[in-house]
Write a protein that holds these residues in place. Structure first.
Motif, short mmCIF file in Angstrom:
data_model
loop_
_atom_site.label_atom_id
_atom_site.label_comp_id
_atom_site.label_asym_id
_atom_site.label_seq_id
_atom_site.Cartn_x
_atom_site.Cartn_y
_atom_site.Cartn_z
N CYS A 99 10.25 -12.95 -0.15
CA CYS A 99 8.67 -12.06 0.20
C CYS A 99 8.74 -11.88 1.74
N VAL A 100 9.52 -11.21 2.27
CA VAL A 100 9.43 -10.86 3.56
C VAL A 100 9.05 -9.14 3.88
N PRO A 101 8.75 -8.89 4.95
CA PRO A 101 8.10 -7.54 5.18
C PRO A 101 9.19 -6.61 5.26
N THR A 102 8.87 -5.29 4.94
CA THR A 102 10.06 -4.18 4.66
C THR A 102 9.33 -3.04 5.55
N PRO A 103 9.16 -3.10 6.87
CA PRO A 103 8.40 -2.23 7.68
C PRO A 103 9.12 -0.74 7.69
N LEU A 104 8.67 0.05 8.22
CA LEU A 104 9.14 1.44 8.66
C LEU A 104 9.63 1.32 10.07
N GLU A 109 11.75 5.33 9.11
CA GLU A 109 12.95 5.37 8.19
C GLU A 109 12.94 3.72 7.76
N PRO A 110 13.49 3.20 6.66
CA PRO A 110 13.59 1.80 6.17
C PRO A 110 13.93 0.97 7.29
N ASP A 111 13.25 -0.17 7.42
CA ASP A 111 13.83 -1.15 8.27
C ASP A 111 13.89 -2.36 7.56
N LEU A 112 15.04 -2.55 7.21
CA LEU A 112 15.62 -3.92 6.53
C LEU A 112 16.06 -4.98 7.04
N TYR A 268 -10.43 8.19 -4.05
CA TYR A 268 -11.52 8.26 -2.92
C TYR A 268 -10.90 8.53 -1.66
N PRO A 269 -11.69 9.50 -1.02
CA PRO A 269 -11.32 9.81 0.51
C PRO A 269 -11.53 8.56 1.40
N GLY A 270 -11.15 8.70 2.68
CA GLY A 270 -11.35 7.88 3.62
C GLY A 270 -10.73 8.24 4.84
N PRO A 271 -10.87 7.23 5.91
CA PRO A 271 -10.25 7.80 7.41
C PRO A 271 -8.92 7.63 7.54
N GLY A 272 -8.10 7.63 6.46
CA GLY A 272 -6.90 7.41 6.58
C GLY A 272 -6.15 6.11 5.64
N LEU A 273 -4.71 5.94 5.55
CA LEU A 273 -4.30 5.12 4.61
C LEU A 273 -4.14 3.68 5.39
N GLY A 274 -4.36 2.53 4.67
CA GLY A 274 -4.06 1.41 5.33
C GLY A 274 -3.23 0.33 4.37
N GLY A 275 -3.10 -0.71 4.86
CA GLY A 275 -1.97 -1.80 4.19
C GLY A 275 -0.82 -1.70 4.23
N HIS A 276 0.01 -2.66 3.82
CA HIS A 276 1.32 -2.75 3.97
C HIS A 276 2.29 -1.61 2.92
N CYS A 277 1.53 -1.21 1.90
CA CYS A 277 2.41 -0.41 0.97
C CYS A 277 2.11 0.93 0.81
N ILE A 278 1.04 1.41 0.70
CA ILE A 278 0.71 3.08 0.37
C ILE A 278 1.14 3.67 1.66
N PRO A 279 0.88 3.18 2.96
CA PRO A 279 1.29 4.31 4.10
C PRO A 279 2.70 4.22 4.43
N ILE A 280 3.56 3.07 3.64
CA ILE A 280 4.85 2.75 4.03
C ILE A 280 5.81 3.04 2.83
N ASP A 281 5.79 2.60 1.97
CA ASP A 281 6.54 2.67 0.51
C ASP A 281 7.03 4.19 0.40
N PRO A 282 6.13 5.17 0.18
CA PRO A 282 6.77 6.39 -0.18
C PRO A 282 7.90 6.94 1.13
N PHE A 283 7.68 6.71 1.92
CA PHE A 283 8.81 6.95 2.94
C PHE A 283 10.20 6.46 2.62
N TYR A 284 10.06 5.20 2.09
CA TYR A 284 11.55 4.66 1.69
C TYR A 284 12.30 5.56 0.55
N LEU A 285 11.21 6.11 -0.49
CA LEU A 285 11.92 6.92 -1.36
C LEU A 285 12.38 8.37 -0.66
N THR A 286 11.48 8.99 0.27
CA THR A 286 11.97 9.97 1.02
C THR A 286 13.11 9.90 1.64
#
Length: 446
Positions: A99-104, A109-112, A268-286
């Motif tokens: 259960c370790v981080p998978t940042p960009l 680009e994916p940082d594994l 719902y709209p907001g000031p931008g995306l946050g958290g570890h998942c939504i701002p990052i994970d889609p770019f893994y598929l890209t």
């Protein structure tokens, strides 16, 4: 190759709760999972390179909102849950969950790095009849193309001497309606025997298990969930900008549209995306799609829209200052309400608040923040300039000092009536005042 009787031995140890569980990475995903395993009757060891986390667990002090210190203390006192930074103990675990981080990376680009380094550590003590499961969110193919080759370097073969699986984490910090054990668990195995073992393990820990045909499918499930949210949030963010230009309140539109009992789901709209998942994970598929020479237009466009929202918010703040008080942004003192990426949590990962603070800092703006869940900004790799900044008290004196309040996170533990009574200017990115029926001529939605 191990015998069939030895294969069934691990299954028996899981079913009888004799299996020893190792959870690597004791953050927002790993600690709740480790607690769930211990509660299910498994002797569980948590592994982390952060000695402060290890120390906190050993003394029964939780640092995760969803895990109570009382429950943690009981499990550690009973010896069902221990923590260590000594990874040499992995050899004594029958099931190992990563259960370790998978940042960009900086180039998005994916940082594994964390997954790969963890795999090398596991490989150093990997033995026959162990089950290794990856939970870290990643692109389809990671388990079989990255993790498996590293684990097999020592000579043991997946599906023969050891077993490999993938099960995406589905944590939702701050959501009290769902916990680790109540969220359906998607599982997959590298081969039929591995799948049976993964099913048996999670079936003993959580209420519902959803099996899929391969690790690639399970990896794609998590990516799909977060792409869906990212695209739809980008859509309402874009609608917000368009409707604002037309003099239409997007929040009123969404509320009315939500009355349709079919064919519509509110985002719902907001000031931008946050958290570890939504701002990052889609770019893994890209990134992965480039291997197949396929574009990901929706994903990339939604990313552009969501990443542009902090700049839009600062622009709305600048307009409100000029319209209401004839103040320039550079000469104003701004109170930011909320640093966490979502309401009622202390999680600041990828919070859009930091992007907005950086934009304010570049404009020479004097600012402070209040967040009932984040008393002090911890050290972060991405935003070192804000390390140590402390939350200010939300009182009448504070409103005498600050020219405007910028609401970025709609925590419940905030006295919004106090804010609306005393703040000179309010810029609300979450419609928190509208939802509470609080009105003022000095409120502007952003």
């Amino acid at each position: 190759m191990i015998k069939q009787s030895e294969k069934s031995m691990l299954s028996k140890r899981i079913c009888t709760r004799e299996a020893r569980i190792g959870v690597i990475g004791l953050g927002y995903v790993g600690l709740p999972l480790a607690v769930a395993c211990a509660r299910a009757g498994f002797t569980t060891v948590g592994f982390d390179i952060d000695d402060s986390k290890v120390s906190s667990i050993r003394t029964g002090r939780s640092y995760i909102d969803s895990v109570g210190s009382g429950d943690l203390s009981l499990l550690t006192a009973d010896g069902m849950l221990t923590a260590t930074s000594e990874f040499s103990q992995l050899g004594g675990c029958d099931v190992i969950v990563i259960c370790v981080p998978t940042p960009l990376s900086k180039n998005r680009e994916p940082d594994l790095t964390f997954v790969e380094s963890t795999a090398h550590v596991i490989a150093g003590s990997l033995r026959c009849d162990q089950l290794v499961i990856l939970e870290s969110t990643t692109y389809p193919g990671t388990t079989e193309e990255v993790l498996r080759p590293i684990l097999e370097k020592g000579g043991l073969k997946s599906g023969q001497e050891f077993f490999l699986g993938f099960s995406p984490e589905r944590e939702d910090p701050g959501n009290l309606a769902f916990k680790t054990v109540t969220i359906p668990k998607v599982v997959a195995g590298d081969g039929p025997q591995a799948l049976k073992l993964v099913e048996a393990f999670y079936g003993a820990v959580v209420e519902s298990v959803v099996s899929v045909s391969s690790p690639k499918v399970a990896e794609a499930v998590k990516i799909t969930e977060n792409v869906f949210r990212s695209v739809n949030i980008a859509l309402v963010n874009e609608l917000k900008i368009i409707y604002d230009a037309m003099g239409i309140d997007v929040w009123e539109v969404i509320e009315a549209a939500s009355t349709k009992p079919f064919g519509y789901m509110p985002f719902y709209p907001g000031p931008g995306l946050g958290g570890h998942c939504i701002p990052i994970d889609p770019f893994y598929l890209t990134w992965k799609s480039r291997e197949y020479n396929l574009p990901t237009r929706f994903i990339e466009l939604s990313g552009e829209i969501n990443l542009s929202m902090p700049k839009y918010v600062v622009g709305k703040l600048e307009n409100a200052l000029d319209e209401i008080a004839r103040l320039s942004l550079g000469s104003a003192k701004i109170l930011v309400l909320g640093i966490a990426y979502k309401k009622n949590v202390s999680d600041i990962r990828e919070s859009p608040s930091f992007a907005i603070l950086e934009l304010l800092a570049k404009r020479g703006v004097s600012f402070g923040y209040h967040d009932p869940h984040v008393g002090q900004i911890p050290s972060t790799r991405e935003h070192p300039a804000f390390t140590g900044l402390k939350s200010v008290n939300l009182d009448v004196d504070c409103f005498e000092y600050f020219d405007a309040v910028l609401v970025l996170t709609d925590h419940d533990a905030v006295d919004y009536e106090l804010v609306v009574r005393h703040a000179r200017i309010i810029v609300d990115t979450r419609n928190v005042f509208g939802r509470r029926g609080l009105r003022s001529s000095n409120i502007r939605k952003a």
